[in-house]
Motif scaffolding. Structure first.
Motif, PDB file in Angstrom:
ATOM      1  N   SER A   1      56.861 133.022  23.698  1.00 20.09           N
ATOM      2  CA  SER A   1      57.250 133.172  22.291  1.00 20.09           C
ATOM      3  C   SER A   1      56.126 133.784  21.445  1.00 20.09           C
TER       4      SER A   1
ATOM      5  N   GLY B   1      51.743 128.805  21.266  1.00 22.29           N
ATOM      6  CA  GLY B   1      51.698 130.275  21.340  1.00 22.29           C
ATOM      7  C   GLY B   1      51.569 130.908  19.958  1.00 22.29           C
TER       8      GLY B   1
ATOM      9  N   ASP C   1      54.152 119.682  15.249  1.00 27.23           N
ATOM     10  CA  ASP C   1      55.280 119.595  16.184  1.00 27.23           C
ATOM     11  C   ASP C   1      55.503 118.131  16.568  1.00 27.23           C
TER      12      ASP C   1
ATOM     13  N   ASP D   1      57.021 114.599  13.025  1.00 29.72           N
ATOM     14  CA  ASP D   1      58.229 115.265  12.535  1.00 29.72           C
ATOM     15  C   ASP D   1      57.899 115.901  11.181  1.00 29.72           C
TER      16      ASP D   1
ATOM     17  N   ASP E   1      59.042 128.372  14.186  1.00 30.97           N
ATOM     18  CA  ASP E   1      59.838 128.702  15.387  1.00 30.97           C
ATOM     19  C   ASP E   1      60.609 127.444  15.769  1.00 30.97           C
TER      20      ASP E   1
HETATM   21  C1  LIG Z   1      60.627 127.029  20.602  1.00 27.85           C
HETATM   22  S1  LIG Z   1      59.558 125.674  20.405  1.00 27.85           S
HETATM   23  C2  LIG Z   1      58.174 126.391  19.593  1.00 27.85           C
HETATM   24  C3  LIG Z   1      57.306 127.285  20.454  1.00 27.85           C
HETATM   25  C4  LIG Z   1      56.035 127.695  19.724  1.00 27.85           C
HETATM   26  N1  LIG Z   1      56.318 128.544  18.582  1.00 27.85           N
HETATM   27  C5  LIG Z   1      55.049 128.436  20.613  1.00 27.85           C
HETATM   28  O1  LIG Z   1      54.899 129.638  20.455  1.00 27.85           O
HETATM   29  O2  LIG Z   1      54.418 127.792  21.446  1.00 27.85           O
HETATM   30  C6  LIG Z   1      60.318 124.764  19.134  1.00 27.85           C
HETATM   31  C7  LIG Z   1      59.595 123.482  18.770  1.00 27.85           C
HETATM   32  O3  LIG Z   1      60.189 122.892  17.595  1.00 27.85           O
HETATM   33  C8  LIG Z   1      59.827 121.516  17.664  1.00 27.85           C
HETATM   34  N2  LIG Z   1      60.572 120.691  16.692  1.00 27.85           N
HETATM   35  C9  LIG Z   1      61.894 120.430  16.646  1.00 27.85           C
HETATM   36  N3  LIG Z   1      62.207 119.609  15.632  1.00 27.85           N
HETATM   37  C10 LIG Z   1      61.036 119.338  14.982  1.00 27.85           C
HETATM   38  C11 LIG Z   1      60.698 118.541  13.845  1.00 27.85           C
HETATM   39  N4  LIG Z   1      61.621 117.873  13.163  1.00 27.85           N
HETATM   40  N5  LIG Z   1      59.397 118.483  13.477  1.00 27.85           N
HETATM   41  C12 LIG Z   1      58.449 119.171  14.157  1.00 27.85           C
HETATM   42  N6  LIG Z   1      58.708 119.938  15.254  1.00 27.85           N
HETATM   43  C13 LIG Z   1      59.983 120.030  15.669  1.00 27.85           C
HETATM   44  C14 LIG Z   1      60.126 121.153  19.121  1.00 27.85           C
HETATM   45  O4  LIG Z   1      59.456 119.982  19.505  1.00 27.85           O
HETATM   46  C15 LIG Z   1      59.649 122.416  19.850  1.00 27.85           C
HETATM   47  O5  LIG Z   1      58.374 122.233  20.417  1.00 27.85           O
END
Ligand SMILES: C[S@@+](CC[C@H](N)C(=O)[O-])C[C@H]1O[C@@H](n2cnc3c(N)ncnc32)[C@H](O)[C@@H]1O
Length: 265
Positions: free
Chosen positions: A27, A56, A75, A91, A133
């Motif tokens: 990503s 990432g 995250d 969160d 993301d």
């Molecule tokens: C696609 S991943 C992100 C990848 C990241 N951008 C990278 O490049 O490594 C989406 C993330 O959103 C996080 N997520 C989902 N709901 C969330 C929340 N309420 N608070 C914080 N993080 C959350 C998930 O735990 C997940 O790790």
């Protein structure tokens, strides 16, 4: 050649490239391509990375801001440290995580380990760019996942926008489908330029698209009615007949869990 095979092949190609360049996730290339096109993060910027695990986008943000920037990632899942960035596990919609982000912003620790100068009296330090993301845990039922993702994106807008400086930029992942216009319209009330963008690194592999919002307005346009993005999304979904109208109008003002941290001294 089946579509599924092609998509898997594409994902593997980006994964291999990520590994060879030292990025934790493929990503990373999505943000790099967004950055190439829109130049959202500038040298010395203060950046919040929402949904940052495994890091990432955080790595790319640190590269783009350089030593004088400040990068905070949040995250639900704990990430291994990214040199130059500060990571919060929690969160983003939870007030404890929000207070932690505010504290780190207030402390002003830069990528190079030194501190930002204190803001002028009466001024608060704010982010220049927010990148998100964020994605809910996917169930595989597209309609359900898409609906949950829309709500999550609305919450990210509401909880983080008070921390974005006027003129600042915001980008978020969003899944295409029912109700997306509700978010796009709400974004247009708050930014002078809002565009959808599909980077090559995500094209063909999913129905995700990135909403790139530039130049945050000093205050939302009148069309927002002073309501939150979540509220505007609900009204849009009601008008489309997707959800039942609520009997009582319970929300009257923009909600945000962020409380300002009093300045020292
Ligand atoms: C696609 S991943 C992100 C990848 C990241 N951008 C990278 O490049 O490594 C989406 C993330 O959103 C996080 N997520 C989902 N709901 C969330 C929340 N309420 N608070 C914080 N993080 C959350 C998930 O735990 C997940 O790790």
């Amino acid at each position: 050649m089946s579509k599924r095979w092609f998509q898997a092949h594409q994902r593997d190609t980006w994964r291999r490239q990520a590994r060879s360049k030292g990025y934790r996730a493929r990503s990373a290339f999505k943000l790099k391509q967004i950055q190439e096109k829109f130049n959202l993060i500038r040298e010395g910027d203060l950046v919040l990375d929402v949904g940052c695990h495994p890091g990432g986008w955080t790595q790319v943000s640190v590269e783009e801001t350089g030593p004088n920037g400040l990068v905070i990632g949040i995250d639900l899942l704990a990430s291994a440290p990214v040199e130059g960035a500060q990571m919060v596990t929690g969160d983003v919609t939870d007030s404890n995580s929000q207070q932690r982000i505010l504290q780190l912003l207030h402390d002003g620790m830069k990528v190079d380990g030194t501190r930002l100068p204190e803001p002028l009296a009466g001024e608060q330090r704010l982010f220049n760019t927010i990148v998100s993301d964020i994605s809910p845990r996917l169930t595989g039922q597209y309609d359900r996942d898409q609906a949950i993702s829309l709500e999550l994106v609305a919450m990210v807008f509401d909880f983080t926008l008070p921390l974005l400086t006027p003129g600042g930029a915001f980008v978020t992942k969003i899944f295409q489908g029912t109700g997306i216009e509700g978010i796009v319209n709400a974004a247009k009330q708050r930014f002078s330029r809002v565009q959808r963008f599909s980077p090559d690194a995500s094209r063909n592999s999913s129905s995700e698209v990135f909403l790139v919002c530039k130049n945050k307005l000093p205050r939302p346009k009148k069309g927002s009615g002073g309501k939150s993005v979540a509220y505007e999304l609900d009204r849009h979904l009601e008008s489309e007949g997707i959800i039942q109208p609520k009997t009582e109008d319970v929300e009257s003002e923009i909600k945000s869990g962020f409380r300002r941290i009093p300045k020292k001294g």
